[in-house]
Design an enzyme around this catalytic site. Structure first.
Site, PDB file in Angstrom:
ATOM      1  N   ARG A  43     -19.821 112.601  52.020  1.00 27.66           N
ATOM      2  CA  ARG A  43     -21.285 112.500  52.112  1.00 27.66           C
ATOM      3  C   ARG A  43     -21.774 111.563  53.200  1.00 27.66           C
ATOM      4  O   ARG A  43     -22.878 111.714  53.712  1.00 27.66           O
ATOM      5  CB  ARG A  43     -21.830 111.993  50.777  1.00 27.66           C
ATOM      6  CG  ARG A  43     -22.143 113.132  49.831  1.00 27.66           C
ATOM      7  CD  ARG A  43     -22.399 112.631  48.451  1.00 27.66           C
ATOM      8  NE  ARG A  43     -23.558 111.743  48.427  1.00 27.66           N
ATOM      9  CZ  ARG A  43     -24.115 111.309  47.302  1.00 27.66           C
ATOM     10  NH1 ARG A  43     -23.615 111.676  46.135  1.00 27.66           N
ATOM     11  NH2 ARG A  43     -25.151 110.511  47.331  1.00 27.66           N
ATOM     12  N   LYS A 147      -4.076 112.952  41.245  1.00 31.04           N
ATOM     13  CA  LYS A 147      -4.226 112.594  39.852  1.00 31.04           C
ATOM     14  C   LYS A 147      -5.529 111.815  39.654  1.00 31.04           C
ATOM     15  O   LYS A 147      -6.029 111.281  40.643  1.00 31.04           O
ATOM     16  CB  LYS A 147      -3.023 111.797  39.359  1.00 31.04           C
ATOM     17  CG  LYS A 147      -2.890 110.410  39.996  1.00 31.04           C
ATOM     18  CD  LYS A 147      -1.794 109.636  39.347  1.00 31.04           C
ATOM     19  CE  LYS A 147      -2.261 108.970  38.085  1.00 31.04           C
ATOM     20  NZ  LYS A 147      -2.781 107.611  38.295  1.00 31.04           N
ATOM     21  N   ASP A 176       2.125 113.700  42.345  1.00 26.10           N
ATOM     22  CA  ASP A 176       2.541 112.522  41.589  1.00 26.10           C
ATOM     23  C   ASP A 176       3.272 111.678  42.615  1.00 26.10           C
ATOM     24  O   ASP A 176       4.391 112.010  43.009  1.00 26.10           O
ATOM     25  CB  ASP A 176       3.491 112.906  40.448  1.00 26.10           C
ATOM     26  CG  ASP A 176       3.824 111.691  39.602  1.00 26.10           C
ATOM     27  OD1 ASP A 176       4.111 110.636  40.195  1.00 26.10           O
ATOM     28  OD2 ASP A 176       3.795 111.793  38.369  1.00 26.10           O
ATOM     29  N   HIS A 177       2.634 110.614  43.087  1.00 26.22           N
ATOM     30  CA  HIS A 177       3.216 109.943  44.260  1.00 26.22           C
ATOM     31  C   HIS A 177       4.578 109.331  43.953  1.00 26.22           C
ATOM     32  O   HIS A 177       5.344 109.046  44.867  1.00 26.22           O
ATOM     33  CB  HIS A 177       2.234 108.934  44.870  1.00 26.22           C
ATOM     34  CG  HIS A 177       2.133 107.637  44.132  1.00 26.22           C
ATOM     35  ND1 HIS A 177       1.376 107.476  43.010  1.00 26.22           N
ATOM     36  CD2 HIS A 177       2.718 106.438  44.358  1.00 26.22           C
ATOM     37  CE1 HIS A 177       1.478 106.227  42.586  1.00 26.22           C
ATOM     38  NE2 HIS A 177       2.295 105.571  43.376  1.00 26.22           N
ATOM     39  N   ASP A 234      -2.805 106.730  32.613  1.00 24.03           N
ATOM     40  CA  ASP A 234      -2.724 106.358  34.028  1.00 24.03           C
ATOM     41  C   ASP A 234      -1.284 106.363  34.542  1.00 24.03           C
ATOM     42  O   ASP A 234      -1.048 106.678  35.707  1.00 24.03           O
ATOM     43  CB  ASP A 234      -3.344 104.959  34.202  1.00 24.03           C
ATOM     44  CG  ASP A 234      -3.479 104.555  35.660  1.00 24.03           C
ATOM     45  OD1 ASP A 234      -3.991 105.371  36.441  1.00 24.03           O
ATOM     46  OD2 ASP A 234      -3.070 103.431  36.023  1.00 24.03           O
ATOM     47  N   HIS A 239       3.823 109.347  36.000  1.00 26.50           N
ATOM     48  CA  HIS A 239       4.967 108.689  36.638  1.00 26.50           C
ATOM     49  C   HIS A 239       6.145 108.473  35.680  1.00 26.50           C
ATOM     50  O   HIS A 239       7.283 108.802  36.001  1.00 26.50           O
ATOM     51  CB  HIS A 239       4.546 107.347  37.234  1.00 26.50           C
ATOM     52  CG  HIS A 239       3.300 107.413  38.074  1.00 26.50           C
ATOM     53  ND1 HIS A 239       3.013 108.488  38.878  1.00 26.50           N
ATOM     54  CD2 HIS A 239       2.272 106.544  38.241  1.00 26.50           C
ATOM     55  CE1 HIS A 239       1.856 108.265  39.511  1.00 26.50           C
ATOM     56  NE2 HIS A 239       1.397 107.099  39.125  1.00 26.50           N
ATOM     57  N   LYS A 329      -0.154  96.381  33.171  1.00 26.17           N
ATOM     58  CA  LYS A 329      -0.783  95.641  34.269  1.00 26.17           C
ATOM     59  C   LYS A 329      -0.653  94.141  33.984  1.00 26.17           C
ATOM     60  O   LYS A 329      -0.512  93.733  32.821  1.00 26.17           O
ATOM     61  CB  LYS A 329      -2.274  95.976  34.340  1.00 26.17           C
ATOM     62  CG  LYS A 329      -2.554  97.452  34.632  1.00 26.17           C
ATOM     63  CD  LYS A 329      -2.886  97.668  36.074  1.00 26.17           C
ATOM     64  CE  LYS A 329      -3.300  99.091  36.351  1.00 26.17           C
ATOM     65  NZ  LYS A 329      -2.915  99.524  37.700  1.00 26.17           N
ATOM     66  N   LYS A 334       5.992  92.872  39.814  1.00 23.34           N
ATOM     67  CA  LYS A 334       5.921  94.313  40.092  1.00 23.34           C
ATOM     68  C   LYS A 334       7.339  94.822  40.209  1.00 23.34           C
ATOM     69  O   LYS A 334       8.076  94.438  41.117  1.00 23.34           O
ATOM     70  CB  LYS A 334       5.162  94.555  41.398  1.00 23.34           C
ATOM     71  CG  LYS A 334       5.066  96.033  41.769  1.00 23.34           C
ATOM     72  CD  LYS A 334       4.156  96.235  42.969  1.00 23.34           C
ATOM     73  CE  LYS A 334       4.135  97.674  43.445  1.00 23.34           C
ATOM     74  NZ  LYS A 334       3.457  98.597  42.540  1.00 23.34           N
TER      75      LYS A 334
HETATM   76  C1  BG6 Z   1      -1.308 104.912  40.220  1.00 21.41           C
HETATM   77  C2  BG6 Z   1      -2.123 104.297  39.118  1.00 21.41           C
HETATM   78  O1  BG6 Z   1      -1.027 106.250  39.936  1.00 21.41           O
HETATM   79  O2  BG6 Z   1      -0.095 104.214  40.383  1.00 21.41           O
HETATM   80  C3  BG6 Z   1      -2.373 102.831  39.411  1.00 21.41           C
HETATM   81  O3  BG6 Z   1      -3.356 104.969  38.988  1.00 21.41           O
HETATM   82  C4  BG6 Z   1      -1.081 102.109  39.708  1.00 21.41           C
HETATM   83  O4  BG6 Z   1      -3.043 102.219  38.319  1.00 21.41           O
HETATM   84  C5  BG6 Z   1      -0.265 102.856  40.742  1.00 21.41           C
HETATM   85  O5  BG6 Z   1      -1.410 100.814  40.170  1.00 21.41           O
HETATM   86  C6  BG6 Z   1       1.110 102.231  40.900  1.00 21.41           C
HETATM   87  O6  BG6 Z   1       1.785 102.824  41.965  1.00 21.41           O
HETATM   88  P1  BG6 Z   1       2.938 102.065  42.731  1.00 21.41           P
HETATM   89  O7  BG6 Z   1       3.424 103.044  43.753  1.00 21.41           O
HETATM   90  O8  BG6 Z   1       2.315 100.827  43.344  1.00 21.41           O
HETATM   91  O9  BG6 Z   1       3.967 101.712  41.711  1.00 21.41           O
END
Ligand code: BG6
Length: 494
Positions: A43, A147, A176-177, A234, A239, A329, A334
């Protein structure tokens, strides 16, 4: 043949953070086919030049090390922008004209839905209405869907039916990354490219499997969305269940998209649903302290930011083997890892130096991220100490073996695969539906009388203590072997 990638929702975060950097990197690696253009649609009233400038700033912000002025100069000439709204046929007629303007006919078209999910049906319907989705003999028409894909089975079914009304399944690429991550694809290579583990990969030798996907950040600026989702929707539905399917599936007969996805579907259809009566025994849910004051979050929100689930796969290979999954979270760090914990030796005749003889087991840890690699733990003799023994590990690290910059962003591979028509790393409609069916069974339990409480947990912890009890009741514990900072023995000590 020219190629046009149309990004619908091009002024959003995903385009700036992931899509354009990934396309730029592919361009630098000379992997974008000749005659490719990228047309942003949104937009905001940008010109082509505004869009190019915004995208340059994005790459400089999110991938500063990869920026190269000369390469960017060439790449930016492939970027175009078309202002338009998601509703209103006229915007799609204009889009169609612009596609012909930025490319030569015949052309392949890849439409990337990078918009809020409520717009997916309307976008797809309008694209079809403007005759942008019918495949011609000379060019493909494909749609990548980001997603979240629905929020439960019913909404996923309804979205699939809209998509199937306008497209054939082979034209749909559901992202789905996690499947774009090298380490996730390596699970398949590791299992089926090597002969030594597969004979052990079953209920006869595996005690249990753990999958942890922990994040150290909170909901950040996504409170509005997240509060309507929660970690089960989520992270688990997509994943974690994809990781589970890759770890648990049978070897596909050939490596093509449908055969691979058929095997994943068999795993998902063998998941034992968690009945409401077992809800509190098999699941834990938590919410981090301070969540209620995040922007966009309801003051009395009952959305979970952490969950742990114990599940079973009812098939010959896995009958009776528990799979423990957790994600949340604001956790301690991580880390995404899969741990395959093998059974103990039938008798333990050797002394373990740690004095915890009864606990020794072989363990394979697959580090999805960070410190991408694998660790295999086994018992060794301590030199010059009689017959004392100690667990040690063999380690493989992607960056040590292949170079520090060897691991690309997941979106690079996924975008190329979609352009090349390889859907192996995308979710098929039946996978999505089965995953929702399982998640819905948990959510139903969470609304019933046997629901587990929503437990608060501290930032930087590993979630509520009840997640430890979930395994503790089975005589097990979460292991965490993120490599160098833990000694090889650390996994033994709770
Ligand atoms: C996403 C979620 O699909 O994956 C996020 O919506 C999350 O909430 C993210 O932070 C995590 O991806 P990665 O690649 O950083 O593990």
């Amino acid at each position: 043949m020219s190629n046009v990638i149309v990004i619908l929702g091009a002024s959003g975060d995903l385009t700036a953070r992931k899509l354009i950097p990934a396309l730029y990197n592919n361009f630098k690696k000379k992997r974008l086919p000749e005659g490719t253009s990228v047309l942003g649609f949104a937009r905001r009233p940008y010109s082509d030049d505004d869009f190019r400038q915004k995208m340059k700033e994005a790459v400089l912000t999110f991938e500063p090390d990869d920026f190269n002025e000369a390469e960017w100069g060439k790449f930016s000439k492939l970027l175009f922008y078309q202002m338009g709204e998601f509703s209103g046929e006229e915007h799609y007629r204009a889009l169609s004209l612009r596609i012909n303007d930025v490319s030569t006919s015949p052309q392949n078209c890849l439409f990337y839905l990078s918009a809020a999910p409520e717009f997916y049906p309307i976008i797809v319907t309008h694209l079809a209405g403007a005759n942008l989705l019918s495949e011609t003999e000379t060019g493909y028409r494909r749609v990548i869907v980001e997603k979240p894909f629905g929020r439960d089975l019913a909404s996923a079914l309804s979205l699939n039916s809209v998509l199937h009304g306008a497209l054939q399944e082979h034209q749909v690429y559901r992202i789905d990354h996690y499947l774009g991550k090298e380490t996730v694809q390596n699970v398949v290579v590791f299992r089926f490219g090597n002969a030594i583990f597969e004979p052990l990969w079953n209920r006869n030798y595996v005690d249990h499997v753990q999958i942890t996907v922990a994040e150290s950040v909170g909901v950040e600026h996504r409170g509005n969305y997240y509060d309507t989702a929660g970690v089960l929707r989520d992270m688990f539905q997509n994943h974690l269940l994809q990781l589970l399917a890759l770890v648990a599936m049978e070897p596909p007969a050939v490596f093509d998209a449908d055969t691979l996805r058929n095997e994943k579907v068999k795993v998902l259809s063998a998941l034992r649903e968690i009945s409401p009566e077992h809800s509190a025994l098999s699941t834990v849910r938590g919410q981090y302290e301070g969540y209620l004051s995040e922007n966009g979050v309801g003051q009395d929100s009952r959305t979970e930011t952490f969950a742990a689930v114990r599940l079973f796969i009812d098939n010959w290979r896995w009958q009776g083997v528990p799979f423990y999954l957790r994600s949340g979270k604001l956790l301690n760090e991580k880390i995404s890892e899969i741990t395959v914990q093998f059974r103990r030796p039938p008798t333990q005749i050797l002394d373990v130096q740690a004095g915890k003889t009864e606990l020794f087991t072989n363990r394979l840890s697959i580090q999805i991220q960070p410190n991408e690699g694998m660790h295999l733990r086994f018992l060794a003799k301590v030199p010059d100490e009689g017959m004392q023994t100690r667990p040690v590990e063999m380690a493989f690290n992607f960056r040590e073996s292949f170079g520090v910059k060897a691991i690309p962003e997941a979106y690079e591979r996924l975008l190329l695969d979609a352009m090349n028509g390889d859907a192996s790393l995308f979710a098929r409609s039946d996978e999505i539906e089965l995953a929702w069916k399982f998640i819905d069974s948990i959510r139903e339990g969470w609304e019933g009388e046997h629901a587990p409480p929503i437990l608060p947990y501290r930032k930087g912890s590993w979630g509520p203590g009840a997640a430890d009890d979930l395994l503790g009741r089975d005589g097990r514990w979460w292991v965490h072997e993120s490599g160098t900072e833990d000694g090889p023995i650390a996994g033994l000590i709770k």
